[in-house]
Design an enzyme around this catalytic site. Sequence first.
Site, PDB file in Angstrom:
ATOM      1  N   ASP A 186      33.022  38.543  56.400  1.00 43.01           N
ATOM      2  CA  ASP A 186      32.856  39.519  57.492  1.00 43.01           C
ATOM      3  C   ASP A 186      32.171  38.880  58.693  1.00 43.01           C
ATOM      4  O   ASP A 186      32.521  39.170  59.843  1.00 43.01           O
ATOM      5  CB  ASP A 186      32.026  40.718  57.012  1.00 43.01           C
ATOM      6  N   THR A 240      38.188  44.194  34.422  1.00 45.70           N
ATOM      7  CA  THR A 240      37.618  43.068  33.649  1.00 45.70           C
ATOM      8  C   THR A 240      36.556  42.306  34.446  1.00 45.70           C
ATOM      9  O   THR A 240      35.802  41.518  33.886  1.00 45.70           O
ATOM     10  CB  THR A 240      38.723  42.059  33.292  1.00 45.70           C
ATOM     11  N   ARG A 249      38.902  40.089  42.431  1.00 49.50           N
ATOM     12  CA  ARG A 249      38.230  40.439  41.188  1.00 49.50           C
ATOM     13  C   ARG A 249      38.867  41.687  40.588  1.00 49.50           C
ATOM     14  O   ARG A 249      38.910  42.735  41.238  1.00 49.50           O
ATOM     15  CB  ARG A 249      36.745  40.665  41.463  1.00 49.50           C
ATOM     16  N   ASP A 272      27.738  39.124  54.045  1.00 54.64           N
ATOM     17  CA  ASP A 272      29.121  38.816  53.654  1.00 54.64           C
ATOM     18  C   ASP A 272      29.668  37.740  54.581  1.00 54.64           C
ATOM     19  O   ASP A 272      29.895  37.987  55.774  1.00 54.64           O
ATOM     20  CB  ASP A 272      29.977  40.088  53.731  1.00 54.64           C
TER      21      ASP A 272
HETATM   22  N1  URA Z   1      29.957  36.557  49.096  1.00 52.91           N
HETATM   23  C1  URA Z   1      29.381  36.708  50.299  1.00 52.91           C
HETATM   24  O1  URA Z   1      30.053  36.667  51.321  1.00 52.91           O
HETATM   25  N2  URA Z   1      28.047  36.910  50.363  1.00 52.91           N
HETATM   26  C2  URA Z   1      27.270  36.952  49.272  1.00 52.91           C
HETATM   27  O2  URA Z   1      26.058  37.119  49.400  1.00 52.91           O
HETATM   28  C3  URA Z   1      27.887  36.786  48.018  1.00 52.91           C
HETATM   29  C4  URA Z   1      29.234  36.599  47.958  1.00 52.91           C
END
Ligand code: URA
Length: 215
Positions: free
Chosen positions: A209, A114, A110, A206
Amino acid sequence: MSTEHPSGNVHVITHPLVQHKLTLMRRKDASTNSFRRLLGELSTLMAYEITRDMPLSDIEVETPLETMTGKVIDGKKLVLVSILRAGNGFLDGMLTVVPGARVGHIGLYRDPQTLQPVEYYFKMPSEMEERDIIVVDPMLATGNSAAAAVAKLKELKPRSVKFMCLLAAPEGVATLQKAHPDVPIFTAAIDRELNDHGYILPGLGDAGDRIFGTK
Ligand code: URA
């Protein structure tokens, strides 16, 4: 086993095994090991649902006793396209049921100014115009990366494109459906909302992760 979402081309996979495993994955104390194992199992089950309507063609097959007409998957090999990096967590489980599938990768980040996705990696099998694609990413959050990935893949004129995730936010579903109403979305759940940091609530944190044990 799935239900259609009222907004259209969205399938929530309601199979009890899928729902059970998803709940176990949401727990904050699930270890990397069990999170990864559950994702593998879930992606196998979801692959079974998402491939339900794959076209078949007839071939002659000789059994030890006689010749018959059997069914096989039609056309060139399916392509699984992983949106890096969390999409890779879906691959092993899906390849268990579709071992001949080809695999493509798309890397997007990202842009901090922008906030739009910028592509840094794109590697696909040949002859994409004759193939069906399943794009995989565990989390459909804002939907911007998914929409950008699908737009890029459509330039290759594939026979069809589907999108598969574990969890979707309503915002992500809306973004992807608006940009690509022809692309069906398969998910195990649609959660409540996105927070200000783009995380799905209640979500599972995440996904990258948790799959790779990074922080
Ligand atoms: N990406 C992720 O890994 N978790 C989220 O909650 C949103 C995007």
